[in-house]
Design an enzyme around this catalytic site. Structure first.
Site, PDB file in Angstrom:
ATOM      1  N   ASP A  28     -12.576  -1.153 -40.492  1.00 50.95           N
ATOM      2  CA  ASP A  28     -12.809  -0.262 -39.341  1.00 50.95           C
ATOM      3  C   ASP A  28     -13.425  -1.055 -38.186  1.00 50.95           C
ATOM      4  O   ASP A  28     -13.059  -0.883 -37.026  1.00 50.95           O
ATOM      5  CB  ASP A  28     -13.728   0.887 -39.771  1.00 50.95           C
ATOM      6  CG  ASP A  28     -13.207   1.524 -41.053  1.00 50.95           C
ATOM      7  OD1 ASP A  28     -12.062   1.977 -41.048  1.00 50.95           O
ATOM      8  OD2 ASP A  28     -13.928   1.519 -42.069  1.00 50.95           O
TER       9      ASP A  28
ATOM     10  N   HIS B 264     -16.446   5.310 -44.472  1.00 50.59           N
ATOM     11  CA  HIS B 264     -15.065   4.835 -44.255  1.00 50.59           C
ATOM     12  C   HIS B 264     -14.142   6.033 -44.407  1.00 50.59           C
ATOM     13  O   HIS B 264     -13.598   6.288 -45.481  1.00 50.59           O
ATOM     14  CB  HIS B 264     -14.708   3.727 -45.248  1.00 50.59           C
ATOM     15  CG  HIS B 264     -13.227   3.425 -45.224  1.00 50.59           C
ATOM     16  ND1 HIS B 264     -12.604   2.850 -44.162  1.00 50.59           N
ATOM     17  CD2 HIS B 264     -12.254   3.680 -46.125  1.00 50.59           C
ATOM     18  CE1 HIS B 264     -11.306   2.744 -44.403  1.00 50.59           C
ATOM     19  NE2 HIS B 264     -11.067   3.250 -45.595  1.00 50.59           N
TER      20      HIS B 264
HETATM   21  P1  NAX Z   1      -2.408  -0.043 -55.102  1.00 46.02           P
HETATM   22  O1  NAX Z   1      -2.124   1.287 -55.698  1.00 46.02           O
HETATM   23  O2  NAX Z   1      -1.314  -0.891 -54.587  1.00 46.02           O
HETATM   24  O3  NAX Z   1      -3.221  -0.913 -56.155  1.00 46.02           O
HETATM   25  C1  NAX Z   1      -4.304  -0.426 -56.865  1.00 46.02           C
HETATM   26  C2  NAX Z   1      -4.306  -1.149 -58.201  1.00 46.02           C
HETATM   27  O4  NAX Z   1      -5.485  -0.772 -58.881  1.00 46.02           O
HETATM   28  C3  NAX Z   1      -3.124  -0.749 -59.091  1.00 46.02           C
HETATM   29  O5  NAX Z   1      -2.469  -1.933 -59.532  1.00 46.02           O
HETATM   30  C4  NAX Z   1      -3.779   0.002 -60.245  1.00 46.02           C
HETATM   31  O6  NAX Z   1      -3.116  -0.239 -61.476  1.00 46.02           O
HETATM   32  C5  NAX Z   1      -5.180  -0.589 -60.236  1.00 46.02           C
HETATM   33  N1  NAX Z   1      -6.217   0.262 -60.797  1.00 46.02           N
HETATM   34  C6  NAX Z   1      -6.376   1.604 -60.674  1.00 46.02           C
HETATM   35  N2  NAX Z   1      -7.450   2.004 -61.362  1.00 46.02           N
HETATM   36  C7  NAX Z   1      -7.995   0.911 -61.909  1.00 46.02           C
HETATM   37  C8  NAX Z   1      -9.126   0.704 -62.737  1.00 46.02           C
HETATM   38  N3  NAX Z   1      -9.873   1.714 -63.156  1.00 46.02           N
HETATM   39  N4  NAX Z   1      -9.404  -0.561 -63.123  1.00 46.02           N
HETATM   40  C9  NAX Z   1      -8.624  -1.578 -62.729  1.00 46.02           C
HETATM   41  N5  NAX Z   1      -7.537  -1.443 -61.963  1.00 46.02           N
HETATM   42  C10 NAX Z   1      -7.224  -0.205 -61.559  1.00 46.02           C
HETATM   43  O7  NAX Z   1      -3.501   0.250 -53.973  1.00 46.02           O
HETATM   44  P2  NAX Z   1      -3.983  -0.715 -52.788  1.00 46.02           P
HETATM   45  O8  NAX Z   1      -3.114  -0.517 -51.621  1.00 46.02           O
HETATM   46  O9  NAX Z   1      -4.180  -2.088 -53.306  1.00 46.02           O
HETATM   47  O10 NAX Z   1      -5.386  -0.028 -52.417  1.00 46.02           O
HETATM   48  C11 NAX Z   1      -6.481  -0.080 -53.311  1.00 46.02           C
HETATM   49  C12 NAX Z   1      -7.597   0.844 -52.835  1.00 46.02           C
HETATM   50  O11 NAX Z   1      -8.078   0.428 -51.550  1.00 46.02           O
HETATM   51  C13 NAX Z   1      -7.176   2.309 -52.644  1.00 46.02           C
HETATM   52  O12 NAX Z   1      -8.177   3.127 -53.191  1.00 46.02           O
HETATM   53  C14 NAX Z   1      -7.124   2.463 -51.152  1.00 46.02           C
HETATM   54  O13 NAX Z   1      -7.334   3.798 -50.743  1.00 46.02           O
HETATM   55  C15 NAX Z   1      -8.254   1.562 -50.724  1.00 46.02           C
HETATM   56  N6  NAX Z   1      -8.316   1.131 -49.327  1.00 46.02           N
HETATM   57  C16 NAX Z   1      -9.545   0.985 -48.764  1.00 46.02           C
HETATM   58  C17 NAX Z   1      -9.715   0.530 -47.471  1.00 46.02           C
HETATM   59  C18 NAX Z   1     -11.088   0.361 -46.892  1.00 46.02           C
HETATM   60  O14 NAX Z   1     -11.161   0.014 -45.705  1.00 46.02           O
HETATM   61  N7  NAX Z   1     -12.182   0.590 -47.606  1.00 46.02           N
HETATM   62  C19 NAX Z   1      -8.547   0.230 -46.621  1.00 46.02           C
HETATM   63  C20 NAX Z   1      -7.294  -0.016 -47.385  1.00 46.02           C
HETATM   64  C21 NAX Z   1      -7.089   0.864 -48.589  1.00 46.02           C
HETATM   65  O15 NAX Z   1      -6.581   2.092 -48.148  1.00 46.02           O
END
Ligand code: NAX
Length: 328
Positions: free
Chosen positions: A161, A189
């Site tokens: 952000d 966020h």
């Molecule tokens: P993806 O769905 O591409 O990847 C997430 C990965 O995490 C998947 O491979 C899944 O198998 C794994 N996973 C889920 N639960 C798990 C657990 N308990 N232990 C280990 N692995 C686990 O998502 P991606 O685009 O990489 O985003 C990841 C997270 O970042 C999401 O929650 C998303 O909302 C968040 N974001 C946060 C941002 C921020 O500024 N704070 C911005 C970007 C993003 O939106």
């Protein structure tokens, strides 16, 4: 050669993981002279573990001189063992028809388990950054689940952000991003965050005075930054990944290596500064040095800013209340 640092990354086979791991292994996060051991966590399902194996093969194929070792696992106790840095990226995504409340509770389970595992096996100095959404509340839950670790070790990512706000501001004011100082994004966020450039300068010149357009602040700047994540999903069909990974790298690099007196935004547990209740995981302006962050104090909070800060705080308090029963 320095002793390698152990960097745990959860959700390592996801989109952000794919943009993040290679940059960590190339030295962009902890320094070009700092070897790292990557400890990667994914869900136990075969699809996730296979994807993780693929990422590890690619990491191998880069032959990074600084990559001193790798671990791929589905066990948080293995991933967080002696971790110096932990990037908690994996989270439960919001599925169709899922209420925000359900999302909060599902993630509360994940971050309770991970907080406990960090508490049990990570380095006592571990620096934790939560990226997975809802990032502030997930970080709060992890912190509360790790009573033997200092609270200050737990942070949430507001840096994307902050970086988004920097670029919008640079374009409007016609200045270079690199010249902008003293910007902050207060709060959660989420679209309630408050990007605040009242104190921002470029080469010492006030950007508020230079822009001189209050309507732009309220009608363009704040909503554009707040809704940027949604705009990326709309355009790309996928959520921000490379920019999120970049922000995670900025956050940890600055925390570890310092900001040279400059402000950055970090989501950190409140110490009561600016009237935010203790422990609320809140975006604050900070300066980092010697591996520690310090809140920038003494900023004037005018009526408009207080209103905005109260709004984002109310949302965080609501999220906190929604998971309170799980934290005992
Ligand atoms: P993806 O769905 O591409 O990847 C997430 C990965 O995490 C998947 O491979 C899944 O198998 C794994 N996973 C889920 N639960 C798990 C657990 N308990 N232990 C280990 N692995 C686990 O998502 P991606 O685009 O990489 O985003 C990841 C997270 O970042 C999401 O929650 C998303 O909302 C968040 N974001 C946060 C941002 C921020 O500024 N704070 C911005 C970007 C993003 O939106």
């Amino acid at each position: 050669m320095k002793t390698p640092l152990r960097v745990a990354v959860t959700g390592a086979a996801g989109q952000i993981g794919y943009s993040l791991l290679f940059r960590i292994a190339s030295g962009e996060m902890l320094g070009k002279d700092q070897p790292v051991i990557l400890q990667m966590l994914e869900l136990p399902m075969e699809k996730a573990q296979a994807a993780l194996r693929g990422v590890m093969m690619e990491l191998e194929d880069c032959a990074f001189p600084l990559l001193a070792g790798m671990v791929g696992t589905d066990d948080p106790m293995v991933a967080f063992k002696d971790a110096d840095v932990a990037l908690l990226v994996g989270a439960m995504p919001r599925g169709p028809g899922m209420e925000r409340k359900d999302l909060l509770l599902k993630n509360a389970e994940i971050f309770t388990v991970q907080g406990k595992a960090l508490n049990a096996v990570a380095s006592r100095d571990v620096k934790v950054l939560v990226v997975g959404n809802p990032a502030n509340t997930n970080a709060y839950i992890a912190m509360k689940s790790a009573p033997d670790l200092p609270k200050k070790n737990f942070t949430a990512m507001l840096r994307l952000d902050h970086n988004r706000a920097l670029s919008q501001l640079a374009a409007k004011a016609g200045v270079a991003v690199a010249d902008i100082e003293k910007l902050v994004v207060w709060g959660n966020h989420s679209p309630t965050m408050y990007p605040d450039y009242r104190f921002a300068t470029a080469k010492g010149e006030s950007l508020k005075a230079k822009i001189g357009d209050e309507a732009w602040n309220r009608e363009v700047f704040i909503p554009t930054v707040g809704k940027r994540g949604a705009a990326i999903i709309e355009a790309r069909g996928l959520s921000s990944a490379a920019s999120a990974a970049n922000a995670a790298i900025d956050h940890i690099r600055d925390w570890v290596l310092g900001t040279d007196g400059k402000w950055v935004t970090m989501g950190i547990p409140s110490d009561g500064s600016y009237g935010i209740p203790q422990d609320v995981m809140f975006g604050y302006p900070v300066i980092c040095r010697d591996g520690e962050y310090e809140i920038v104090q003494g900023l004037e909070i005018d009526e408009f800013s207080r209103e905005r800060i109260n709004k984002t705080l109310a949302e965080l308090e609501e999220e906190r209340a929604g998971v309170a029963h799980l934290l005992g």
